[in-house]
Design a protein around this motif. Structure first.
Motif, PDB file in Angstrom:
ATOM      1  N   VAL A   1       0.843  -1.201   0.000  1.00 39.68           N
ATOM      2  CA  VAL A   1       0.000   0.000   0.000  1.00 39.68           C
ATOM      3  C   VAL A   1       0.876   1.248   0.000  1.00 39.68           C
ATOM      4  CG1 VAL A   1      -1.536   1.376   1.494  1.00 39.68           C
ATOM      5  CG2 VAL A   1      -1.990  -1.041   1.167  1.00 39.68           C
ATOM      6  N   VAL A   2       0.411   2.259  -0.727  1.00 44.35           N
ATOM      7  CA  VAL A   2       0.886   3.634  -0.572  1.00 44.35           C
ATOM      8  C   VAL A   2      -0.365   4.454  -0.270  1.00 44.35           C
ATOM      9  CG1 VAL A   2       1.962   5.651  -1.620  1.00 44.35           C
ATOM     10  CG2 VAL A   2       2.767   3.350  -2.214  1.00 44.35           C
ATOM     11  N   ASP A   3      -0.324   5.191   0.823  1.00 45.15           N
ATOM     12  CA  ASP A   3      -1.468   5.988   1.251  1.00 45.15           C
ATOM     13  C   ASP A   3      -1.034   7.444   1.357  1.00 45.15           C
ATOM     14  OD1 ASP A   3      -3.936   6.773   2.270  1.00 45.15           O
ATOM     15  OD2 ASP A   3      -3.613   5.894   4.252  1.00 45.15           O
ATOM     16  N   TRP A   4      -1.730   8.320   0.612  1.00 40.62           N
ATOM     17  CA  TRP A   4      -1.498   9.749   0.777  1.00 40.62           C
ATOM     18  C   TRP A   4      -2.360  10.208   1.944  1.00 40.62           C
ATOM     19  CZ3 TRP A   4      -4.835  14.010   0.391  1.00 40.62           C
ATOM     20  CH2 TRP A   4      -4.203  15.248   0.561  1.00 40.62           C
ATOM     21  N   VAL A   5      -1.704  10.728   2.973  1.00 38.25           N
ATOM     22  CA  VAL A   5      -2.384  11.184   4.185  1.00 38.25           C
ATOM     23  C   VAL A   5      -2.392  12.712   4.158  1.00 38.25           C
ATOM     24  CG1 VAL A   5      -2.383  11.107   6.705  1.00 38.25           C
ATOM     25  CG2 VAL A   5      -1.527   9.139   5.398  1.00 38.25           C
TER      26      VAL A   5
ATOM     27  N   ALA B   1       2.476   7.262   3.114  1.00 39.46           N
ATOM     28  CA  ALA B   1       2.653   6.143   4.040  1.00 39.46           C
ATOM     29  C   ALA B   1       2.712   4.847   3.237  1.00 39.46           C
ATOM     30  CB  ALA B   1       1.500   6.096   5.040  1.00 39.46           C
ATOM     31  N   PHE B   2       3.814   4.146   3.345  1.00 39.56           N
ATOM     32  CA  PHE B   2       4.038   2.890   2.638  1.00 39.56           C
ATOM     33  C   PHE B   2       3.880   1.716   3.603  1.00 39.56           C
ATOM     34  CE2 PHE B   2       6.220   6.054   0.230  1.00 39.56           C
ATOM     35  CZ  PHE B   2       6.288   5.620  -1.080  1.00 39.56           C
ATOM     36  N   ILE B   3       3.317   0.624   3.110  1.00 40.53           N
ATOM     37  CA  ILE B   3       3.347  -0.644   3.845  1.00 40.53           C
ATOM     38  C   ILE B   3       3.932  -1.690   2.906  1.00 40.53           C
ATOM     39  CG2 ILE B   3       2.063  -2.479   5.001  1.00 40.53           C
ATOM     40  CD1 ILE B   3       0.000  -0.449   5.855  1.00 40.53           C
TER      41      ILE B   3
ATOM     42  N   ARG C   1      -5.580   1.451   6.339  1.00 39.68           N
ATOM     43  CA  ARG C   1      -4.373   1.128   5.571  1.00 39.68           C
ATOM     44  C   ARG C   1      -3.995  -0.343   5.775  1.00 39.68           C
ATOM     45  NH1 ARG C   1      -0.455   4.867   7.903  1.00 39.68           N
ATOM     46  NH2 ARG C   1      -1.986   6.375   7.221  1.00 39.68           N
ATOM     47  N   PHE C   2      -4.060  -0.802   7.012  1.00 37.60           N
ATOM     48  CA  PHE C   2      -3.752  -2.196   7.349  1.00 37.60           C
ATOM     49  C   PHE C   2      -4.699  -3.158   6.627  1.00 37.60           C
ATOM     50  CE2 PHE C   2      -5.024  -5.655  10.322  1.00 37.60           C
ATOM     51  CZ  PHE C   2      -3.863  -6.424  10.266  1.00 37.60           C
ATOM     52  N   GLN C   3      -5.984  -2.876   6.681  1.00 37.03           N
ATOM     53  CA  GLN C   3      -6.962  -3.758   6.036  1.00 37.03           C
ATOM     54  C   GLN C   3      -6.738  -3.818   4.534  1.00 37.03           C
ATOM     55  OE1 GLN C   3     -10.365  -1.800   7.824  1.00 37.03           O
ATOM     56  NE2 GLN C   3     -10.683  -3.508   9.238  1.00 37.03           N
ATOM     57  N   ARG C   4      -6.423  -2.687   3.913  1.00 35.04           N
ATOM     58  CA  ARG C   4      -6.159  -2.679   2.477  1.00 35.04           C
ATOM     59  C   ARG C   4      -4.857  -3.410   2.165  1.00 35.04           C
ATOM     60  NH1 ARG C   4     -10.895  -1.930   0.039  1.00 35.04           N
ATOM     61  NH2 ARG C   4      -9.680  -1.777  -1.884  1.00 35.04           N
TER      62      ARG C   4
ATOM     63  N   ILE D   1      -1.602  -7.301  -5.570  1.00 36.03           N
ATOM     64  CA  ILE D   1      -1.739  -6.046  -6.307  1.00 36.03           C
ATOM     65  C   ILE D   1      -1.581  -4.898  -5.314  1.00 36.03           C
ATOM     66  CG2 ILE D   1      -3.257  -4.605  -7.712  1.00 36.03           C
ATOM     67  CD1 ILE D   1      -4.756  -7.181  -8.492  1.00 36.03           C
ATOM     68  N   PRO D   2      -0.489  -4.120  -5.418  1.00 37.59           N
ATOM     69  CA  PRO D   2      -0.353  -2.962  -4.526  1.00 37.59           C
ATOM     70  C   PRO D   2      -1.489  -1.980  -4.752  1.00 37.59           C
ATOM     71  CG  PRO D   2       1.675  -3.368  -5.740  1.00 37.59           C
ATOM     72  CD  PRO D   2       0.626  -4.244  -6.340  1.00 37.59           C
ATOM     73  N   GLU D   3      -1.802  -1.230  -3.705  1.00 38.17           N
ATOM     74  CA  GLU D   3      -2.925  -0.300  -3.792  1.00 38.17           C
ATOM     75  C   GLU D   3      -2.504   1.102  -3.375  1.00 38.17           C
ATOM     76  OE1 GLU D   3      -7.597  -0.233  -3.279  1.00 38.17           O
ATOM     77  OE2 GLU D   3      -6.552  -1.550  -1.906  1.00 38.17           O
ATOM     78  N   PHE D   4      -3.072   2.099  -4.070  1.00 43.42           N
ATOM     79  CA  PHE D   4      -2.861   3.503  -3.746  1.00 43.42           C
ATOM     80  C   PHE D   4      -4.129   4.032  -3.095  1.00 43.42           C
ATOM     81  CE2 PHE D   4      -2.975   8.052  -5.144  1.00 43.42           C
ATOM     82  CZ  PHE D   4      -1.964   8.487  -4.299  1.00 43.42           C
ATOM     83  N   LEU D   5      -3.959   4.629  -1.915  1.00 41.31           N
ATOM     84  CA  LEU D   5      -5.087   5.125  -1.133  1.00 41.31           C
ATOM     85  C   LEU D   5      -4.973   6.629  -0.935  1.00 41.31           C
ATOM     86  CD1 LEU D   5      -4.886   2.479   1.745  1.00 41.31           C
ATOM     87  CD2 LEU D   5      -6.211   2.305  -0.364  1.00 41.31           C
ATOM     88  N   HIS D   6      -6.114   7.262  -0.667  1.00 41.41           N
ATOM     89  CA  HIS D   6      -6.173   8.644  -0.210  1.00 41.41           C
ATOM     90  C   HIS D   6      -6.757   8.608   1.189  1.00 41.41           C
ATOM     91  CE1 HIS D   6      -5.961  11.532  -3.858  1.00 41.41           C
ATOM     92  NE2 HIS D   6      -5.090  10.567  -3.975  1.00 41.41           N
ATOM     93  N   ASP D   7      -5.908   8.836   2.181  1.00 41.69           N
ATOM     94  CA  ASP D   7      -6.315   8.819   3.584  1.00 41.69           C
ATOM     95  C   ASP D   7      -7.054   7.533   3.941  1.00 41.69           C
ATOM     96  OD1 ASP D   7      -6.235   9.891   6.122  1.00 41.69           O
ATOM     97  OD2 ASP D   7      -8.018  11.099   5.850  1.00 41.69           O
ATOM     98  N   GLY D   8      -6.507   6.411   3.502  1.00 39.51           N
ATOM     99  CA  GLY D   8      -7.063   5.105   3.826  1.00 39.51           C
ATOM    100  C   GLY D   8      -8.191   4.650   2.930  1.00 39.51           C
TER     101      GLY D   8
END
Length: 175
Positions: free
Chosen positions: A87-91, A102-104, A147-150, A159-166
Motif C-alpha cells: 500500500v501507498v497511502d497519501w495522508v 505512508a508505505f506498507i 491502511r492495514f486492512q487494504r 496487487i499494490p494499492e494507492f489510497l487517499h487517507d485510507g
C-alpha cells in the motif's frame, strides 16, 4: 534568460532554486510481518498511544524500503527481506502535521526461532505482540486500520494499492 545545460554551473544553480521551492513530503514506511499461524506483529511505541505496525519515518533522502529495513533493525534488531509493496497511502495534513506518503511493505512470515529472539531494541518501543488479524485491526487507530486492512487485501491479490487517507481510489483494482 533561462540557463541551459550548455552552462552546467548556471544550469545546476537554476535547478537547485526550483528544487528549493518544491514541496517536501513526510514518508513513513511500515512492514506487515506475520507468524506461521497468520497472526500479525504489532508494536507499542513509547512516544504515542496505541499499537502500530513496525516501521517508522524515513530520513532525508532515504528510500521508503531502506527506511523500513532500517527501522526494523533499530527497533527490533530484525533484518528482513521485503517481498513487495502492499500500500501507498497519501495522508492529508492533520493536526500539526503536513501531508505524508505512508508505505506498507510485505515482510513475509517469520519463523518461530526468529520470533523467539524478538524484543524491543531501543527506547522507542515498549512492547510487541502477534495479534490475530481481527484483533490487530481493533488495536490500530482508525487511519492506520484502513491502511492495514487494504494491505491485507493487497497481500492476498498481489496487487499494490494507492489510497487517499485510507480510502481506495475509484479506479482501484481491489475495490
Amino acid at each position: 534568460m533561462r540557463p541551459t545545460p550548455a552552462d552546467p554551473e548556471a544550469w545546476n544553480a537554476y535547478l537547485a532554486e526550483g528544487n528549493a521551492t518544491q514541496a517536501r513530503k513526510r514518508v513513513s514506511a511500515d512492514v506487515l510481518l506475520r507468524d506461521e499461524q497468520g497472526r500479525v506483529l504489532l508494536v507499542k511505541p513509547t512516544y504515542k498511544p496505541g499499537w502500530d505496525l513496525p516501521g517508522g519515518m524515513a530520513e532525508a533522502n532515504e528510500s521508503p524500503d531502506d527506511a523500513a529495513r532500517r527501522e526494523l533493525k533499530e527497533e527490533l534488531g530484525l533484518d528482513v527481506t521485503l517481498h513487495g509493496l502492499l500500500v501507498v497511502d497519501w495522508v492529508p495534513p492533520h493536526g500539526p502535521w503536513d501531508d505524508q506518503l505512508a508505505f506498507i511493505f510485505d515482510g513475509g512470515v517469520l519463523s518461530a526461532d526468529r520470533i523467539s529472539a524478538l524484543s524491543p531494541s531501543d527506547d522507542e518501543l515498549g512492547d510487541l505482540h502477534f495479534f490475530t488479524v481481527g484483533h490487530a485491526a481493533d488495536a490500530l487507530g482508525l487511519r492506520l486500520r484502513h491502511r492495514f486492512q487494504r494491505s491485507l487485501m493487497a497481500l492476498t491479490c498481489a496487487i499494490p494499492e494507492f489510497l487517499h487517507d485510507g480510502t481506495p481510489m475509484g479506479w482501484s483494482r481491489l475495490s
